[in-house]
Design an enzyme around this catalytic site. Structure first.
Site, PDB file in Angstrom:
ATOM      1  CE1 TYR A 194      -4.516  -1.932   4.965  1.00  0.00           C
ATOM      2  CE2 TYR A 194      -3.817  -0.059   4.929  1.00  0.00           C
ATOM      3  CZ  TYR A 194      -3.519  -1.472   4.254  1.00  0.00           C
ATOM      4  OH  TYR A 194      -4.093  -1.195   3.241  1.00  0.00           O
ATOM      5  CB  THR A 252      -0.863  -0.173   1.060  1.00  0.00           C
ATOM      6  OG1 THR A 252      -1.289   1.124   1.281  1.00  0.00           O
ATOM      7  CG2 THR A 252      -0.059  -0.174   2.335  1.00  0.00           C
TER       8      THR A 252
HETATM    9  N1  LIG Z   1      -9.021  -1.200  -0.843  1.00  0.00           N
HETATM   10  C1  LIG Z   1      -7.947  -0.104  -0.959  1.00  0.00           C
HETATM   11  O1  LIG Z   1      -8.061   0.660  -0.889  1.00  0.00           O
HETATM   12  C2  LIG Z   1      -5.874  -0.709  -1.235  1.00  0.00           C
HETATM   13  C3  LIG Z   1      -5.389   0.945  -1.245  1.00  0.00           C
HETATM   14  C4  LIG Z   1      -3.401  -0.155  -1.209  1.00  0.00           C
HETATM   15  C5  LIG Z   1      -3.394  -1.251  -0.836  1.00  0.00           C
HETATM   16  N2  LIG Z   1      -4.487  -2.209  -0.486  1.00  0.00           N
HETATM   17  C6  LIG Z   1      -4.325  -3.696  -0.716  1.00  0.00           C
HETATM   18  O2  LIG Z   1      -4.389  -4.371  -1.429  1.00  0.00           O
HETATM   19  C7  LIG Z   1      -5.281  -6.178  -1.183  1.00  0.00           C
HETATM   20  C8  LIG Z   1      -6.441  -6.297  -1.556  1.00  0.00           C
HETATM   21  O3  LIG Z   1      -7.582  -5.177  -0.811  1.00  0.00           O
HETATM   22  P1  LIG Z   1      -8.814  -5.034  -1.399  1.00  0.00           P
HETATM   23  O4  LIG Z   1      -9.484  -4.251  -1.450  1.00  0.00           O
HETATM   24  O5  LIG Z   1      -9.182  -5.977  -2.038  1.00  0.00           O
HETATM   25  O6  LIG Z   1      -9.220  -5.505   0.496  1.00  0.00           O
HETATM   26  P2  LIG Z   1     -10.169  -6.111   0.543  1.00  0.00           P
HETATM   27  O7  LIG Z   1     -11.973  -5.788  -0.102  1.00  0.00           O
HETATM   28  O8  LIG Z   1     -11.059  -6.109   2.060  1.00  0.00           O
HETATM   29  O9  LIG Z   1     -10.558  -7.701   0.602  1.00  0.00           O
HETATM   30  C9  LIG Z   1      -9.886  -7.700   1.654  1.00  0.00           C
HETATM   31  C10 LIG Z   1     -10.351 -10.071   1.600  1.00  0.00           C
HETATM   32  O10 LIG Z   1      -9.646 -10.636   2.802  1.00  0.00           O
HETATM   33  C11 LIG Z   1     -10.385 -11.334   3.505  1.00  0.00           C
HETATM   34  N3  LIG Z   1      -9.818 -11.883   5.161  1.00  0.00           N
HETATM   35  C12 LIG Z   1     -10.166 -10.692   5.445  1.00  0.00           C
HETATM   36  N4  LIG Z   1      -9.035 -12.198   7.290  1.00  0.00           N
HETATM   37  C13 LIG Z   1      -8.701 -12.959   6.442  1.00  0.00           C
HETATM   38  C14 LIG Z   1      -8.300 -14.100   6.628  1.00  0.00           C
HETATM   39  N5  LIG Z   1      -8.015 -14.257   7.749  1.00  0.00           N
HETATM   40  N6  LIG Z   1      -8.073 -14.821   6.336  1.00  0.00           N
HETATM   41  C15 LIG Z   1      -8.728 -15.521   4.887  1.00  0.00           C
HETATM   42  N7  LIG Z   1      -8.787 -14.192   3.864  1.00  0.00           N
HETATM   43  C16 LIG Z   1      -8.711 -12.981   5.017  1.00  0.00           C
HETATM   44  C17 LIG Z   1     -11.178 -10.845   3.691  1.00  0.00           C
HETATM   45  O11 LIG Z   1     -12.673 -11.742   3.935  1.00  0.00           O
HETATM   46  P3  LIG Z   1     -13.625 -11.380   4.320  1.00  0.00           P
HETATM   47  O12 LIG Z   1     -14.741 -10.731   3.235  1.00  0.00           O
HETATM   48  O13 LIG Z   1     -14.359 -12.193   4.980  1.00  0.00           O
HETATM   49  O14 LIG Z   1     -13.784 -10.014   5.229  1.00  0.00           O
HETATM   50  C18 LIG Z   1     -11.908  -9.968   2.075  1.00  0.00           C
HETATM   51  O15 LIG Z   1     -12.416 -10.155   1.682  1.00  0.00           O
HETATM   52  C19 LIG Z   1      -4.937  -5.755   0.245  1.00  0.00           C
HETATM   53  O16 LIG Z   1      -3.284  -5.908   0.771  1.00  0.00           O
HETATM   54  C20 LIG Z   1      -4.917  -4.005   1.499  1.00  0.00           C
HETATM   55  O17 LIG Z   1      -4.151  -4.099   1.605  1.00  0.00           O
HETATM   56  C21 LIG Z   1      -5.767  -1.514  -0.929  1.00  0.00           C
END
Ligand SMILES: NC(=O)c1ccc[n+]([C@@H]2O[C@H](COP(=O)([O-])OP(=O)(O)OC[C@H]3O[C@@H](n4cnc5c(N)ncnc54)[C@H](OP(=O)(O)O)[C@@H]3O)[C@@H](O)[C@H]2O)c1
Length: 301
Positions: free
Chosen positions: A138, A115
């Site tokens: 975070y 991130t």
């Molecule tokens: N979104 C942003 O703006 C952003 C910005 C910068 C970086 N990132 C990074 O990009 C990546 C993807 O983000 P995203 O936007 O796809 O996030 P997201 O939609 O919040 O997806 C994260 C997923 O992780 C799952 N999760 C939570 N605990 C878990 C566990 N113990 N075991 C397995 N899965 C688990 C969640 O499950 P549930 O659906 O059951 O909750 C969710 O489906 C992450 O690494 C994040 O840090 C995101």
């Protein structure tokens, strides 16, 4: 090629499932904690996997022996991380350690998502070699994970991204574009910060970045974001313009004026030339991203 995705119910996880399940030369193992929430249940294998459970990580990865593991699972709510250090560390740091160790044991290539929040945001857009200095727990947790990965002998790449937006069915959480669109449609006034700057990322583009990195077994750190640099206020203004919503509902605010538990870096955004030149990454423009979401919401794509 066998590709295993963690967190497959999330925004990026579902976009990766969209992308991989139609590829004849790739076997996809989609994994998530709990039930599979992806809408179309064909073209991939699903396994329940809570990555904070080391025994589960070892069992599932050893069973399938993927060539590449793409770790999208994370505690992504920045404010929740600020009040739950233990839970944040368990998922964003310790679980990454389990994945690294197991990838090492089975010879898998690890593609990990990080991130812009590892930076303090004094200037931007930034290159891959910018000095990290997180302002939030975070950001610190994601930086700790990066350090664990970089100190291991496995094949790895870290894809850093910024403010991801998009739409999937049964979402874990909303994102800035949908939040703005939905609230403006309901005629709600919105306070939006004009002093935070980003290069917002269409979820499809991030999935494409993961695909390119995984296919090429790329090594090192890559910035994977959109290429349009804008303030968050400008972003929301452009959302309002695109869907012809009432811009008079938007109030220009400051980070100071909007009290949030976790500090956000003021200016981030990425220079993405390395990903363009080395991986062939080509993101959509911001307005093209909105047009794609519009089609998806209309059920056409
Ligand atoms: N979104 C942003 O703006 C952003 C910005 C910068 C970086 N990132 C990074 O990009 C990546 C993807 O983000 P995203 O936007 O796809 O996030 P997201 O939609 O919040 O997806 C994260 C997923 O992780 C799952 N999760 C939570 N605990 C878990 C566990 N113990 N075991 C397995 N899965 C688990 C969640 O499950 P549930 O659906 O059951 O909750 C969710 O489906 C992450 O690494 C994040 O840090 C995101």
């Amino acid at each position: 090629m066998k590709v295993l995705v963690t967190g497959s119910n999330g925004l990026l996880g579902q976009k990766l499932t969209d992308l991989y399940r139609t590829k004849a030369d790739v076997e996809l193992i989609a994994t998530a904690r709990g039930e599979d929430r992806y809408a179309h249940k064909t073209g991939y294998i699903f396994e329940t996997l809570d990555i904070t459970e080391q025994a589960q990580v070892v069992a599932v990865l050893t069973k399938h022996k993927p060539d590449v593991v793409i770790n999208t699972a994370a505690m992504t709510n920045v404010d929740v991380c600020e009040s739950d250090y233990e839970g944040c560390d368990a998922l964003n740091v310790d679980a990454v350690n389990y994945l690294v160790t197991t990838c090492n044991a089975i010879g898998a290539h690890l593609v990990h998502i990080s991130t812009d929040f590892i930076f303090d945001g004094t200037h931007g857009p930034v290159l891959e070699n910018e000095e990290p200095k997180p302002l939030s727990y975070y950001g610190l947790s994601k930086l700790k994970a990066e350090n664990i990965i970089q100190n291991q002998s496995i094949n790895w790449c870290i894809l850093r991204t910024v403010l991801v937006y998009g739409v999937v069915s049964d979402m874990s959480r909303s994102n800035i574009v949908l939040w703005a669109k939905n609230n403006l449609e309901q005629g709600k006034n919105l306070n939006v910060v004009g002093d935070q700057f980003r290069t917002p990322t269409l979820a499809e583009d991030l999935a494409q970045g993961c695909f390119l990195a995984a296919s090429q077994k790329a090594k090192g750190i890559f910035n994977i974001s959109g290429s349009d640099f804008m303030s968050v206020f400008d972003l929301v203004y452009r959302v309002a313009s695109f869907w012809k919503l009432d811009k008079s509902l938007l109030n220009l605010s400051t980070s100071e004026g909007i009290k949030q538990p976790a500090k956000r870096p003021p200016i981030t955004g990425f220079i993405i030339d390395k990903a363009k030149n080395q991986l062939g990454y080509q993101p959509h423009s911001f307005e093209d991203g909105l047009a794609l979401i519009n089609q998806q919401l209309l059920g056409n794509k």
